[in-house]
Design an enzyme around this catalytic site. Structure first.
Site, PDB file in Angstrom:
ATOM      1  N   GLY A 195       0.837  -1.206   0.000  1.00 22.21           N
ATOM      2  CA  GLY A 195       0.000   0.000   0.000  1.00 22.21           C
ATOM      3  C   GLY A 195       0.866   1.247   0.000  1.00 22.21           C
ATOM      4  O   GLY A 195       2.080   1.180   0.149  1.00 22.21           O
ATOM      5  N   GLY A 284       6.426  -3.255   2.780  1.00 22.77           N
ATOM      6  CA  GLY A 284       6.210  -3.774   4.121  1.00 22.77           C
ATOM      7  C   GLY A 284       6.713  -5.198   4.283  1.00 22.77           C
ATOM      8  O   GLY A 284       7.631  -5.631   3.557  1.00 22.77           O
ATOM      9  N   ASN A 285       6.088  -5.915   5.201  1.00 16.43           N
ATOM     10  CA  ASN A 285       6.581  -7.260   5.506  1.00 16.43           C
ATOM     11  C   ASN A 285       6.487  -8.204   4.295  1.00 16.43           C
ATOM     12  O   ASN A 285       7.399  -8.982   4.048  1.00 16.43           O
ATOM     13  CB  ASN A 285       5.861  -7.838   6.738  1.00 16.43           C
ATOM     14  CG  ASN A 285       4.361  -7.637   6.669  1.00 16.43           C
ATOM     15  OD1 ASN A 285       3.826  -7.216   5.645  1.00 16.43           O
ATOM     16  ND2 ASN A 285       3.674  -7.946   7.743  1.00 16.43           N
ATOM     17  N   GLY A 286       5.368  -8.097   3.535  1.00 14.78           N
ATOM     18  CA  GLY A 286       5.216  -8.944   2.350  1.00 14.78           C
ATOM     19  C   GLY A 286       6.294  -8.653   1.331  1.00 14.78           C
ATOM     20  O   GLY A 286       6.966  -9.566   0.813  1.00 14.78           O
ATOM     21  N   ILE A 314       3.037   2.474   7.312  1.00 19.01           N
ATOM     22  CA  ILE A 314       2.541   3.468   8.266  1.00 19.01           C
ATOM     23  C   ILE A 314       2.134   2.777   9.557  1.00 19.01           C
ATOM     24  O   ILE A 314       2.041   3.401  10.591  1.00 19.01           O
ATOM     25  CB  ILE A 314       1.371   4.321   7.716  1.00 19.01           C
ATOM     26  CG1 ILE A 314       0.183   3.462   7.331  1.00 19.01           C
ATOM     27  CG2 ILE A 314       1.810   5.178   6.562  1.00 19.01           C
ATOM     28  CD1 ILE A 314      -1.056   4.293   7.064  1.00 19.01           C
ATOM     29  N   ASP A 315       1.903   1.455   9.487  1.00 17.62           N
ATOM     30  CA  ASP A 315       1.473   0.732  10.691  1.00 17.62           C
ATOM     31  C   ASP A 315       2.592   0.632  11.735  1.00 17.62           C
ATOM     32  O   ASP A 315       2.337   0.283  12.881  1.00 17.62           O
ATOM     33  CB  ASP A 315       1.021  -0.691  10.324  1.00 17.62           C
ATOM     34  CG  ASP A 315      -0.237  -0.698   9.482  1.00 17.62           C
ATOM     35  OD1 ASP A 315      -0.772   0.389   9.225  1.00 17.62           O
ATOM     36  OD2 ASP A 315      -0.675  -1.791   9.082  1.00 17.62           O
ATOM     37  N   TYR A 466      -7.430   6.461   3.774  1.00 14.67           N
ATOM     38  CA  TYR A 466      -6.602   6.751   2.604  1.00 14.67           C
ATOM     39  C   TYR A 466      -6.112   8.204   2.575  1.00 14.67           C
ATOM     40  O   TYR A 466      -5.124   8.514   1.923  1.00 14.67           O
ATOM     41  CB  TYR A 466      -7.347   6.383   1.315  1.00 14.67           C
ATOM     42  CG  TYR A 466      -7.584   4.881   1.260  1.00 14.67           C
ATOM     43  CD1 TYR A 466      -6.509   3.999   1.140  1.00 14.67           C
ATOM     44  CD2 TYR A 466      -8.852   4.348   1.392  1.00 14.67           C
ATOM     45  CE1 TYR A 466      -6.700   2.634   1.148  1.00 14.67           C
ATOM     46  CE2 TYR A 466      -9.053   2.976   1.387  1.00 14.67           C
ATOM     47  CZ  TYR A 466      -7.970   2.120   1.266  1.00 14.67           C
ATOM     48  OH  TYR A 466      -8.153   0.764   1.279  1.00 14.67           O
ATOM     49  N   ILE A 468      -4.923   9.600   5.130  1.00 15.78           N
ATOM     50  CA  ILE A 468      -3.744   9.608   5.989  1.00 15.78           C
ATOM     51  C   ILE A 468      -2.511   9.073   5.279  1.00 15.78           C
ATOM     52  O   ILE A 468      -1.414   9.597   5.423  1.00 15.78           O
ATOM     53  CB  ILE A 468      -4.051   8.799   7.269  1.00 15.78           C
ATOM     54  CG1 ILE A 468      -4.895   9.659   8.194  1.00 15.78           C
ATOM     55  CG2 ILE A 468      -2.777   8.337   7.968  1.00 15.78           C
ATOM     56  CD1 ILE A 468      -5.437   8.946   9.386  1.00 15.78           C
TER      57      ILE A 468
HETATM   58  N1  LIG Z   1       6.132 -14.507   1.313  1.00 12.12           N
HETATM   59  C1  LIG Z   1       6.286 -13.808   0.182  1.00 12.12           C
HETATM   60  N2  LIG Z   1       7.204 -14.196  -0.731  1.00 12.12           N
HETATM   61  C2  LIG Z   1       7.356 -13.491  -1.880  1.00 12.12           C
HETATM   62  N3  LIG Z   1       6.661 -12.382  -2.192  1.00 12.12           N
HETATM   63  C3  LIG Z   1       5.744 -11.964  -1.319  1.00 12.12           C
HETATM   64  C4  LIG Z   1       5.501 -12.647  -0.090  1.00 12.12           C
HETATM   65  N4  LIG Z   1       4.529 -11.987   0.574  1.00 12.12           N
HETATM   66  C5  LIG Z   1       4.176 -10.948  -0.211  1.00 12.12           C
HETATM   67  N5  LIG Z   1       4.904 -10.925  -1.331  1.00 12.12           N
HETATM   68  C6  LIG Z   1       4.806  -9.938  -2.412  1.00 12.12           C
HETATM   69  O1  LIG Z   1       5.156  -8.668  -1.877  1.00 12.12           O
HETATM   70  C7  LIG Z   1       4.335  -7.658  -2.443  1.00 12.12           C
HETATM   71  C8  LIG Z   1       3.748  -6.801  -1.356  1.00 12.12           C
HETATM   72  O2  LIG Z   1       3.117  -7.595  -0.337  1.00 12.12           O
HETATM   73  P1  LIG Z   1       1.885  -7.041   0.501  1.00 12.12           P
HETATM   74  O3  LIG Z   1       0.774  -6.687  -0.439  1.00 12.12           O
HETATM   75  O4  LIG Z   1       1.609  -7.995   1.573  1.00 12.12           O
HETATM   76  O5  LIG Z   1       2.368  -5.646   1.051  1.00 12.12           O
HETATM   77  P2  LIG Z   1       3.424  -5.268   2.157  1.00 12.12           P
HETATM   78  O6  LIG Z   1       4.769  -5.225   1.566  1.00 12.12           O
HETATM   79  O7  LIG Z   1       3.254  -6.158   3.343  1.00 12.12           O
HETATM   80  O8  LIG Z   1       2.993  -3.778   2.461  1.00 12.12           O
HETATM   81  P3  LIG Z   1       1.757  -3.261   3.343  1.00 12.12           P
HETATM   82  O9  LIG Z   1       2.379  -2.817   4.633  1.00 12.12           O
HETATM   83  O10 LIG Z   1       1.217  -2.129   2.584  1.00 12.12           O
HETATM   84  O11 LIG Z   1       0.798  -4.380   3.509  1.00 12.12           O
HETATM   85  C9  LIG Z   1       3.289  -8.342  -3.285  1.00 12.12           C
HETATM   86  O12 LIG Z   1       3.624  -8.124  -4.637  1.00 12.12           O
HETATM   87  C10 LIG Z   1       3.375  -9.788  -2.895  1.00 12.12           C
HETATM   88  O13 LIG Z   1       3.122 -10.639  -3.988  1.00 12.12           O
HETATM   89  O1  LIG Z   2      -6.474  -0.948   1.092  1.00 12.97           O
HETATM   90  P1  LIG Z   2      -5.121  -1.526   0.918  1.00 12.97           P
HETATM   91  O2  LIG Z   2      -4.337  -0.864  -0.155  1.00 12.97           O
HETATM   92  O3  LIG Z   2      -5.142  -2.998   0.762  1.00 12.97           O
HETATM   93  O4  LIG Z   2      -4.277  -1.219   2.245  1.00 12.97           O
HETATM   94  C1  LIG Z   2      -4.757  -1.420   3.526  1.00 12.97           C
HETATM   95  C2  LIG Z   2      -3.661  -1.893   4.435  1.00 12.97           C
HETATM   96  O5  LIG Z   2      -2.539  -1.058   4.432  1.00 12.97           O
HETATM   97  C3  LIG Z   2      -1.944  -1.088   5.727  1.00 12.97           C
HETATM   98  O6  LIG Z   2      -1.920   0.198   6.261  1.00 12.97           O
HETATM   99  C4  LIG Z   2      -0.544  -1.556   5.631  1.00 12.97           C
HETATM  100  O7  LIG Z   2       0.205  -0.644   4.891  1.00 12.97           O
HETATM  101  C5  LIG Z   2      -2.798  -1.982   6.606  1.00 12.97           C
HETATM  102  O8  LIG Z   2      -2.961  -1.530   7.907  1.00 12.97           O
HETATM  103  C6  LIG Z   2      -4.094  -1.970   5.844  1.00 12.97           C
HETATM  104  O9  LIG Z   2      -4.825  -3.138   6.113  1.00 12.97           O
HETATM  105 MG   LIG Z   3       1.848  -6.353   4.869  1.00 16.37          MG
END
Ligand SMILES: Nc1ncnc2c1ncn2[C@@H]1O[C@H](COP(=O)(O)OP(=O)(O)OP(=O)(O)O)[C@@H](O)[C@H]1O
Ligand SMILES: O=P(O)(O)OC[C@H]1O[C@](O)(CO)[C@@H](O)[C@@H]1O
Ligand SMILES: [Mg+2]
Length: 543
Positions: A195, A284-286, A314-315, A466, A468
């Site tokens: 996000g 983020g973590n993903g 932002i979390d 959104y 924020i």
């Molecule tokens: N375990 C994983 N291994 C490889 N790629 C991943 C994994 N988890 C998530 N991804 C990839 O990372 C990207 C971002 O993941 P995600 O949508 O969970 O957002 P995020 O980085 O955690 O940020 P946010 O804090 O906004 O959720 C996506 O393109 C997703 O396919």
């Molecule tokens: O609506 P979207 O883009 O999936 O993002 C929402 C998520 O973004 C986050 O702020 C993480 O960046 C989560 O707290 C929330 O669930």
């Molecule tokens: Mg995440």
């Protein structure tokens, strides 16, 4: 006698409470928290017949388990810590990789890479370089007792609190005197995933500027997250100082973001085709799990590539860091929503303002925003369970507030009270569970409750989610982004990969990615900060 944070009550709550302020409970919480925050793996401890704690490890690998029956467990713990926080380096795969004098120094801001054919300009006398052996302490307080506020137990008996020892330390970030990449051979790519978050453009800008200072000329942006590696219709965006000069003046990401996308193997194949040997991943973590997998895959394919993350959320839910960029801005921006809720509630007859803020599994934004505003009566976060109904429920307390103050403001994190909303099995494109809307649920239940008890209540619901996260970074986040962006580039040139940058005890550091994303960082319900928040709201327990 010491009181515990979750036992704070107001005059409204002269109700029987669960006897939770006993030492056993406190110890267990600390024990659990200590392990989770230092990420020692998922441990289960039991008293063995010998009277010692035996540790079972629920992970497949036992690498993170400690056997507390071993008399040497403390030194083994320290060694294990050093091993885990050692950061991967290009020489792990390429032991003979060449080193070059750094092209980053104060006097020579824009080196002309063609001039390097005969070797790099000799170093000027500059003491701005970081020694590879420099470390930052992870813990800076010397706790003299396990009951000191904030002390985290390492062992189940809570006997060991000497955590500010020099053994618990992490790599210091910054420019090195010698680098592992020739700038003219670098193709650097930047990608932003997940996000939005205030500050993304500031980090992109700083990465480009710093790469240019090193002498890199081939810099590209990958559009719309990892998707940009596979979608043929999305062309990479050439990046120059000229292009990024003013992008920090607006929120969002110049490159666009997305969730989901191609497999790690496809991403690495695409990087190989494009000749990318430095990848900067903002997310983020993903996103970081993806970055680490990309790093591993590059190692497997014997590619000399540096993959460096910059945590974006932002979390504020990334482990071990003081904070992540965008968080301060989010808290500041949330003030406007809370203030509006307060004005609405305060101006209405029996007004109740409900504000929902982001925080999928961590309540940092809700907690800090409530604390900063001083206008919130009830703060609800995912880490602290609550009831809506019943004698100790939120609604009963709202009735009390309406009767005594005439108005009330509730601030709820989106991940709070998920047991009170209907579960869906839906997931987003990245596999994250789509949460039920606790804000709407509180609004509806409040209206229903006051109607049933025959007391008028004017409920106003504000969801500024959104607004924020789409705004531009404030000054302090802007500076944080600048330092993190610079350090990401320094880390890559220093030959590190599979790392992320962060701020730890006000110093900048490199962490190995797995250590900061094994689970989301959460608000500790026993922490002094949550206690401060409760002191400010004056809310009772809702269980
Ligand atoms: N375990 C994983 N291994 C490889 N790629 C991943 C994994 N988890 C998530 N991804 C990839 O990372 C990207 C971002 O993941 P995600 O949508 O969970 O957002 P995020 O980085 O955690 O940020 P946010 O804090 O906004 O959720 C996506 O393109 C997703 O396919
Ligand atoms: O609506 P979207 O883009 O999936 O993002 C929402 C998520 O973004 C986050 O702020 C993480 O960046 C989560 O707290 C929330 O669930
Ligand atoms: Mg995440």
């Amino acid at each position: 006698m010491e009181t515990l944070s979750h036992t704070i009550t107001t005059s409204a709550s002269a109700k029987p409470r669960l006897p939770r302020n006993d030492n056993v409970h406190r110890r267990l919480l600390r024990f659990r928290h200590g392990f989770s925050s230092l990420n020692l793996g998922t441990l289960r401890s039991q008293r063995s017949s010998s009277g010692f704690f035996k540790v079972e490890c629920s992970q497949q690998s036992s690498k993170n388990c400690i056997d507390f029956t071993d008399p040497d467990w403390k030194s083994k713990f320290q060694q294990d810590f050093e091993r885990r926080f050692n950061i991967p380096h290009i020489t792990d795969t390429f032991p003979d990789a060449h080193l070059f004098p750094s092209t980053f120094c104060l006097r020579m801001r824009t080196p002309v890479t063609e001039d390097f054919a005969e070797g790099y300009p000799s170093d000027e006398e500059w003491h701005g370089y970081i020694n590879n052996n420099d470390r930052v302490l992870l813990k800076v307080i010397h706790y003299s007792s396990p009951t000191s506020a904030g002390a985290e137990c390492i062992d189940p008996n809570c006997t060991w609190v000497e955590q500010c020892t020099y053994h618990l330390r992490v790599h210091r970030a910054g420019p090195r005197e010698k680098i592992y990449f020739k700038p003219e051979e670098v193709k650097a790519a930047i990608v932003t995933c997940g996000g939005l978050c205030p500050g993304l453009n500031d980090v992109i800008r700083q990465i480009v500027i710093t790469l240019e200072i090193y002498g890199v000329k081939n810099i590209v942006g990958i559009p719309f997250g990892y998707r940009g590696f596979s979608d043929k219709g999305l062309a990479e965006m050439p990046l120059l100082r000229k292009v990024v000069q003013n992008i920090h003046l607006s929120g969002g990401s110049l490159l666009g973001v997305s969730r989901g996308g191609p497999s790690v193997s496809d991403i690495v194949s695409s990087m190989e085709e494009r000749g990318i040997n430095m990848l900067f991943v903002l997310g983020g973590n993903g996103t970081h799990a993806g970055a680490n997998a990309i790093h591993d895959e590059c190692r497997k394919r014997k590619l000399k590539v540096a993959v460096v993350g910059v945590p974006k959320t932002i979390d504020n839910d990334i482990l071990l860091m003081d904070k992540t960029f965008g968080f301060d801005t989010a808290v500041e921006e949330a003030q406007r929503a809370i203030n509006s809720a307060y004005i609405e509630a305060h101006s209405a007859y029996h007004g109740i303002g409900v504000v929902k803020l982001m925080g999928r599994s961590s309540g940092f934004i809700a907690m800090q925003s409530s604390l900063a505003s001083g206008q919130v009566d009830i703060c609800l976060i995912p880490e602290v369970p609550f009831n809506l109904h019943g004698p100790h429920g939120v609604l009963r307390h709202l009735k009390y507030l309406i009767e005594t103050k005439g108005s009330a403001v509730v601030c709820v994190a989106e991940g709070a009270g998920q047991n009170l909303v209907e579960k869906t099995n839906a997931t987003d494109a990245s596999g994250n569970i789509v949460l039920g809307d606790i804000g709407v649920r509180i609004q509806q239940e409040t209206k229903k409750y006051f109607k049933e008890i025959g007391i008028p209540a004017d409920v106003k619901y504000i969801d500024p989610t959104y607004m924020i996260r789409a705004c531009r970074a404030n000054a302090s986040d802007g500076i944080l982004c600048t330092v993190l962006g610079q350090n990401a580039v320094h880390g890559a040139f220093a030959g590190y990969s599979g790392i992320t940058v962060g701020i730890c005890n006000t110093h900048y550091v490199y962490f190995p990615i797995p250590e900061v994303i094994s689970h989301p960082r959460e608000v500790d319900p026993n922490s002094r900060m949550w206690h401060r928040c409760l002191t400010s709201t004056g809310q009772p327990d809702f269980i």
